[in-house]
Design a protein around this motif. Structure first.
Motif, PDB file in Angstrom:
ATOM      1  N   LEU A  22       0.820  -1.198   0.000  1.00  0.00           N
ATOM      2  CA  LEU A  22       0.000   0.000   0.000  1.00  0.00           C
ATOM      3  C   LEU A  22       0.859   1.255   0.000  1.00  0.00           C
ATOM      4  N   ARG A  23       1.984   1.166   0.695  1.00  0.00           N
ATOM      5  CA  ARG A  23       2.828   2.351   0.813  1.00  0.00           C
ATOM      6  C   ARG A  23       3.606   2.613  -0.467  1.00  0.00           C
ATOM      7  N   GLN A  96      -7.102   0.449  -0.255  1.00  0.00           N
ATOM      8  CA  GLN A  96      -6.898   0.925   1.106  1.00  0.00           C
ATOM      9  C   GLN A  96      -7.948   0.340   2.054  1.00  0.00           C
ATOM     10  N   ARG A  97      -9.188   0.355   1.606  1.00  0.00           N
ATOM     11  CA  ARG A  97     -10.263  -0.188   2.454  1.00  0.00           C
ATOM     12  C   ARG A  97     -10.003  -1.658   2.775  1.00  0.00           C
TER      13      ARG A  97
ATOM     14  N   LEU B  35      -4.031  -4.739  -5.014  1.00  0.00           N
ATOM     15  CA  LEU B  35      -4.596  -5.963  -4.432  1.00  0.00           C
ATOM     16  C   LEU B  35      -3.785  -7.174  -4.877  1.00  0.00           C
ATOM     17  N   MET B  36      -3.350  -7.178  -6.133  1.00  0.00           N
ATOM     18  CA  MET B  36      -2.524  -8.297  -6.587  1.00  0.00           C
ATOM     19  C   MET B  36      -1.230  -8.367  -5.785  1.00  0.00           C
ATOM     20  N   ALA B  37      -0.711  -7.183  -5.448  1.00  0.00           N
ATOM     21  CA  ALA B  37       0.574  -7.149  -4.733  1.00  0.00           C
ATOM     22  C   ALA B  37       0.458  -7.675  -3.320  1.00  0.00           C
ATOM     23  N   PHE B  38      -0.759  -7.842  -2.812  1.00  0.00           N
ATOM     24  CA  PHE B  38      -0.923  -8.330  -1.440  1.00  0.00           C
ATOM     25  C   PHE B  38      -0.326  -9.725  -1.278  1.00  0.00           C
TER      26      PHE B  38
END
Lengths: 401, 661, 155
Positions: A22-23, A96-97, B35-38
């Motif tokens: 996210l960052r 983010q959510r 989201l893919m990078a998660f």
């Protein structure tokens, strides 16, 4: 407390790691076309390398080259369209959510699940630490050694036996404890305390099987002190192990009826009764045969301690299990007697066990070594002789209970 | 505290796996890069968490913390350190933990090394991989939690089954699991390709090395298990066609086929659909292996205490992934693009033959293994299918395969000249015929087929070497030139040669020991002599002795050959202290020609002992062959060509400071 | 060769090999299947003489007798029927009276079962599932550990 701090640190570390994508605002994913092209280029390079080494037939190489090149061109042509389809403006808030939801849920659910299945209150019990703790009581060990030496020289010293017996019991040397209690009873006269000690030690030494000796002791206790009704548990247990479930259930019921309201062993008896009733009704008691009663009172809390964990349900064991169980008992006893042969009762018990297992030769050997070891102990020799006579009859019994 | 920490880490791993199952795949569907990078940090944290849990359990074993139910049930304070460590996976709970640990390691490998994979493919692979981990983590936490505690802690543990206290078996499960679980990656890639409806060029290039790694580990794992059964069980056999053995052999067969078909897919982009199906099936067979071993539905000599309740859970996992994978395949397989064309006589054609024969062989093993189960549930009749069935079905199918093995690498891709390839194998053929004639002449007993078997083994070995000889122009160019070419040979091709050579060696070993084994069961009193296979064994008697955690009776046999002393065999009958269980330790004298093998049986009334003596000719070749196959795989794996180059990233914004992750 | 022809060839090869395998399997099944029976099946004269089968049950207590050389005889029982078994060879390590056992061999004319294989197990608490199931069907009380042997470990 430290445990929970560790949990928090671990959770925080995991959360921090999970939040990393996210960052990084500019995550640039590899597009399929770019990846494919890289592979084809790699393949072309390999073919060239092989040609340089002169390992491939030229015609084969050419056709391979042509094929890879064709794929490469085809792929380079039809891409571009897919790439622009990703939409960064909607991506960011949505991602983010979702990330925040994961981060919020993770610790809560983890702690919840852990509280259901974990045992945070239990500390570790490394074997070495426990041994160290035992050695901390080395003064006790030394003391015992002294008493033991004295008793070897003066086996008729009833007070010595009386002192050492409860210590053996506490140290878990049950067979020694039983022997010591028996000697004390013989030399110093029977008291309820010694009898209870003997019964408990014997029970523990035999892995919860209520032997004839225990049963007789329990009866004797009742004779001396009728209000000691808790020994009735052993009597009922003996019936249960003999397979007489109805009588056992009756015994437990009677105990419950008589038991004082506050007695700690009430719940254990109730559970036992429940189990026996179930078995009487033909139900499979499932995994419940070991009533997990609360910690029993130390010292002479005998009966409930016995009912609690010294009772592997021998009657309910499969033949295989029972066999293994008896075998292990016998081997332990034999090993102990090898170290300390001055135990007439032990030898007799061993011989009896061998007899039951059908190992007649071993039984005879056991009695012979008993005589050898106890040659200077008249009383013991008598005992052995008596035992030998009774062994012939025991041999006819089918099972050791 | 460490134990509870491990328990908590395992729970966290479960939750991370759940998130990783959903989010990356969702991201791939939405084309959302974040989201893919998660998947990437999730896969890494998953492996770290499971590793913490595993190490915590290992710690409990090493310090003998009997407040852990699992340790108390399976360990003992008197056990040597190495078996306390191997005891971690010597039981159901611990072995399942090892299983998910390896699963997570493979997943993390995709996360860490997969930065050259298309993002959507990687996200889907990580999601599928994590869904498998999720299923098994649930299984562990619900039915077989290794971190259950006992309060109060028992004084000592119940001990590890003594026949498991053995160096070969200590490392047999980790290798076997590396093999089983390694195929999960092929499965995840296959499902990811089906989800997207397309295969990337990187697909086969990625799947092949990981399948190769899994195959290597499975090969060595099965070999170790067979070696252990050979010397520890005291029956002198090395393979029993037992359900538990078959359970590991089926994924091996399918995995071998997958290895070869992935090669076609990588080089020629052909056989895509088949390769993807094979990837799904291979991992399904691995799951079935786990199910068969863990559930105990089949009668097996190798079965250990099992719990049917757990079996149902593993069965559901197996059905979910197999059924799900196959359903997706049925739905999406059409969408996959067609690949290159080839003539039947070509490298591709040979590899197709390999695949057809290997999978058919796998089917015969599958039917033989499951038929008793099916028959019993249908008619109630209880049967067992023994070695004769497998010898009549599986073995004949392997004959054409072995005959074709040397040809394959000599054929060109697309269209090949069979006659030219045959010509290059003339030397190998002549050698094989020679060996056959010699075998016929020398052996006076044994089945008439055995010399043919030797010939096939030699044919495979010599064929593998002639392929290399042809490539380096041995005999056609100066020796220095040949040497230069040999050192320049791509490692993958050296690996192929070695692996095929290993197969040939193994065939020779199998034929030798099956056809010419000598066996004697007799009663021997001290001083008596028995001759077997040219050796004379004198029984000197048996004496009791004591080991660290067992007592034993050791028999002493002096072995001579033509009057010259050879060795002394000391087979023993042991009884372990905890749990008290008897085992037989065979006395083995190994030589190149074969193994002399003695087992001490029960003592009979008059001082004599029942004794079992064997001579197993060439039996070592079986395991040496497997070892060579393993190293062949390892050399092939080290080939630079199996690595995928990094694609050039198309930067839409300034790529400054973005690490290539 | 066209794509269609090629596919036809591949399918033909696959089907051909599979059908050869199917024939082999049928043939092999006819020859090498061994049925499993309990002593009470034998007592009910369900089994023809000279047919190989596996006999499973418990080793009856007190029946193991050693004879000449490595000859051993014992009885297998499911508490309803009992069959005498003779075996030449070395018994498995975990063979014991009262334990579950599976023997493979032929029933002789005298009602004596001549075994050439006696099956061993690795694990003391393990009972072959056929034996456990067969005994249960016959109403023999085995105790919990025989059916769920895994659980005994935590007792």
């Amino acid at each position: 407390m430290l445990l929970w701090v560790c949990f928090a640190i671990l959770t925080a570390a995991v959360v921090a790691l999970l939040l990393r994508p996210l960052r990084r605002a500019d995550t640039m994913p590899v597009e399929p076309a770019a990846a494919d092209l890289a592979v084809y280029r790699d393949q072309l390079r390999e073919l060239d390398a092989e040609r340089e080494r002169g390992l491939v037939i030229e015609s084969e190489l050419e056709s391979a080259r042509a094929e890879v090149a064709r794929r490469l061109l085809k792929r380079a042509g039809d891409d571009k369209v897919v790439a622009s389809s990703r939409d960064d403006t909607t991506s960011h808030p949505r991602a983010q959510r979702i990330y925040l939801a994961v981060v919020a849920l993770l610790p809560v659910v983890a702690i919840g699940l852990y509280l259901v299945s974990g045992s945070p209150h239990l500390a570790g019990h490394p074997y070495a630490e426990r041994q160290a703790a035992e050695e901390g009581a080395s003064s006790v060990v030394a003391l015992i050694a002294k008493v033991e030496e004295r008793l070897r020289e003066h086996p008729e010293d009833g007070r010595g036996w009386d002192v050492v017996a409860p210590i053996y019991l506490r140290l878990g040397r049950f067979a020694d404890a039983a022997h010591a209690f028996a000697e004390a009873n013989r030399l110093e006269g029977e008291t309820v305390k010694r009898l209870l000690g003997f019964a408990e030690a014997t029970l523990m030494a035999e892995n919860g099987i209520v032997s004839e000796a225990v049963r007789r002791t329990a009866l004797r206790v009742l004779e001396l002190e009728p209000q000691r009704i808790e020994v009735g548990v052993w009597l009922a247990l003996a019936k249960e192990q003999d397979g007489d479930l109805a009588a056992a259930a009756a015994g437990y019921r009677e105990l419950l009826a008589k038991a004082p309201e506050k007695a700690q062993w009430r719940s254990a008896v109730a559970e036992r009764l429940d189990l026996v009733t179930k078995k009487l009704n033909g139900e499979n008691p499932g995994t419940a045969p070991k009533p997990a009663a609360p910690e029993a009172a130390a010292g002479n809390g005998g009966p409930d301690a016995a009912a609690r964990d010294a009772a592997p349900d021998v009657a309910a064991m499969s033949p295989a299990d029972r066999d293994a169980f008896i075998q292990s008992m016998v081997e332990r006893l034999a090993a102990r007697l090898k170290d300390n042969g001055k135990d007439a009762e032990g030898w007799i018990r061993l011989a009896r066990a061998y007899k039951v297992l059908g190992r007649d030769q071993d039984a005879a050997n056991a009695l012979a070594s008993a005589r050898e070891n106890l040659a200077d102990d008249k009383a013991a020799l008598d005992q052995i002789a008596k035992a030998e006579q009774s062994l012939d009859q025991i041999g006819k019994e089918q099972s050791p209970q | 505290m460490i134990i509870e920490f491990g328990h908590f880490a395992l729970i966290l791993a479960l939750l991370v796996a759940a998130a990783q199952t959903i989010i990356p795949a969702w991201g791939a569907a939405k084309r959302d890069p974040r989201l893919m990078a998660f998947g990437e940090p999730a896969a890494v944290s998953q492996v770290v968490l499971i590793l913490i849990a595993f190490l915590a359990l290992m710690y409990a074993y090493v310090v003998s913390d009997f407040s852990v139910a699992n340790v108390a049930a399976n360990s003992h304070s008197s056990k040597p350190l190495i078996y306390r460590i191997s005891g971690v996976w010597g039981n159901h709970e611990g072995s399942m933990l090892l299983w998910v640990l390896i699963l997570a390691i493979f997943g993390a490998a995709v996360a860490l090394f997969g930065n050259n994979l298309p993002a959507a493919l990687r996200a889907n692979v990580l999601s599928v991989q994590s869904s498998i981990a999720l299923a098994f983590l649930l299984f562990i936490l619900i039915t077989s939690n290794p971190f259950e505690r006992l309060d109060p802690a028992p004084l000592d543990g119940r001990g590890l089954n003594p026949i498991l206290q053995d160096p070969a078996l200590a490392f047999h499960p980790p290798f076997l699991y590396m093999g089983y679980v390694g195929f999960s990656l092929a499965f995840s890639f296959a499902v990811a390709a089906l989800i997207e409806g397309r295969t990337d060029a990187a697909w086969a290039r990625w799947v092949r090395p990981w399948t190769l790694l899994a195959w290597m580990c499975l090969t060595i794992g099965i070999a170790m298990g067979s070696w252990w059964a050979y010397y520890e069980l005291g029956w002198g056999g090395w393979w029993f066609w037992d359900p538990v053995e078959n359970a590991s052999f089926m994924p091996w067969l399918a995995g071998t086929a997958l290895l070869h078909s992935a090669l076609v897919m990588e080089k020629r982009e052909a056989l895509k659909v088949w390769t993807i199906l094979l990837a799904i099936l291979t991992f399904s067979l691995s799951l079935m292996g786990t199910f068969l071993v863990r559930s105990g539905v089949l009668s097996s000599v190798h079965a250990f205490a099992v719990d049917p309740g757990r079996g149902v859970f593993v069965l559901s996992i197996m059905l979910l992934f197999t059924g799900g994978g196959l359903a997706l395949f049925a739905y999406r397989a059409r969408d996959l693009a067609q690949g290159g064309i080839f003539s039947p006589i070509s490298r591709e054609g040979a590899l197709v033959l390999n695949n057809v024969l290997l999978t058919t062989g796998c089917v015969t093993v599958l039917v033989g293994t499951l038929y008793p189960l099916a028959l019993e549930s249908l008619t109630g009749a209880k049967i067992s299918v023994g070695a004769p069935y497998f010898n009549m079905t599986f073995v004949p199918l392997m004959f054409p395969l072995l005959l074709a093995v040397p040809l394959g690498p000599l054929l060109a891709w697309k269209r090949a000249d069979l006659a030219a390839a045959m010509q290059r194998l003339i030397a190998a053929g002549v050698l094989a015929l020679l060996v056959m004639v010699i075998a016929f002449a020398v052996t006076e007993r044994g089945p008439w087929l055995a010399p043919f078997g030797f010939a096939i083994g030699v044919w495979v070995m010599a064929g593998a070497l002639s392929e290399t000889a042809f490539r380096i122009k041995l005999g056609q160019a100066p020796l220095s030139e040949s040497w230069r070419r040999l050192t320049n040979l791509p490692r993958a091709s050296v690996g192929t040669t070695l692996a095929h050579f290993g197969v040939g060696l193994m065939v020779c070993g199998i034929v030798g020991t099956s056809a010419y084994k000598s066996e004697e069961i007799l009663l021997m009193r001290p001083g008596e002599t028995k001759a077997i296979a040219g050796y004379e064994l004198v029984f000197r008697g048996a004496a009791p002795s004591k080991g660290p955690n067992y007592t034993e009776i050791v028999g002493v046999f002096d072995v001579t050959r033509n009057g010259n002393p050879v060795t002394r065999l000391e087979p023993a009958k042991r009884i372990y202290d905890a749990p008290p269980q008897p085992t037989s330790e065979a006395g083995i004298y190994a030589s190149w020609g074969g193994d002399l093998y003695a087992v001490l049986g029960d003592q009979q009334g008059d001082g004599g002992f029942a004794v079992r003596l064997y001579f197993h000719p060439l039996v070592r070749f079986i395991w040496i062959g497997a070892l060579i196959m393993f190293f062949g795989g390892a050399i092939s794996l080290s080939d630079r060509r199996l690595r995928v180059g990094a694609p050039q990233k198309r930067s839409t914004r300034a790529p400054i400071g973005v690490p290539a992750e | 060769m066209t794509r269609k022809q090629r596919r036809g060839l591949l399918i033909g090869l696959g089907v051909g090999v599979l059908s050869i395998a199917a024939v082999l399997m049928m043939f092999a099944f006819r020859q090498s299947i061994v049925f499993f029976h309990t002593p009470s099946d034998v007592a009910e004269h369900k089994i023809a003489q000279g047919v190989r089968f596996r006999l499973g049950g418990l080793v009856k207590e007190g029946t193991v007798a050693r004879g000449e050389g490595t000859r051993v005889s014992f009885s297998v029982t499911d508490t309803i029927g009992t069959v005498p078994v003779s075996y030449e060879g070395i018994l498995p390590d975990l063979f014991r009276e009262g334990q579950g056992v599976v023997a493979e061999g032929i029933l002789g004319p005298d009602g004596n079962f001549v075994a050439d294989t006696v099956l061993a197990k690795h694990d003391e608490t393990y009972m072959p599932p056929e034996v456990a199931k067969a005994l249960k069907e016959k109403g023999v009380e085995l105790g919990k550990s025989a059916e769920h042997p895994g659980e005994t470990q935590t007792q």
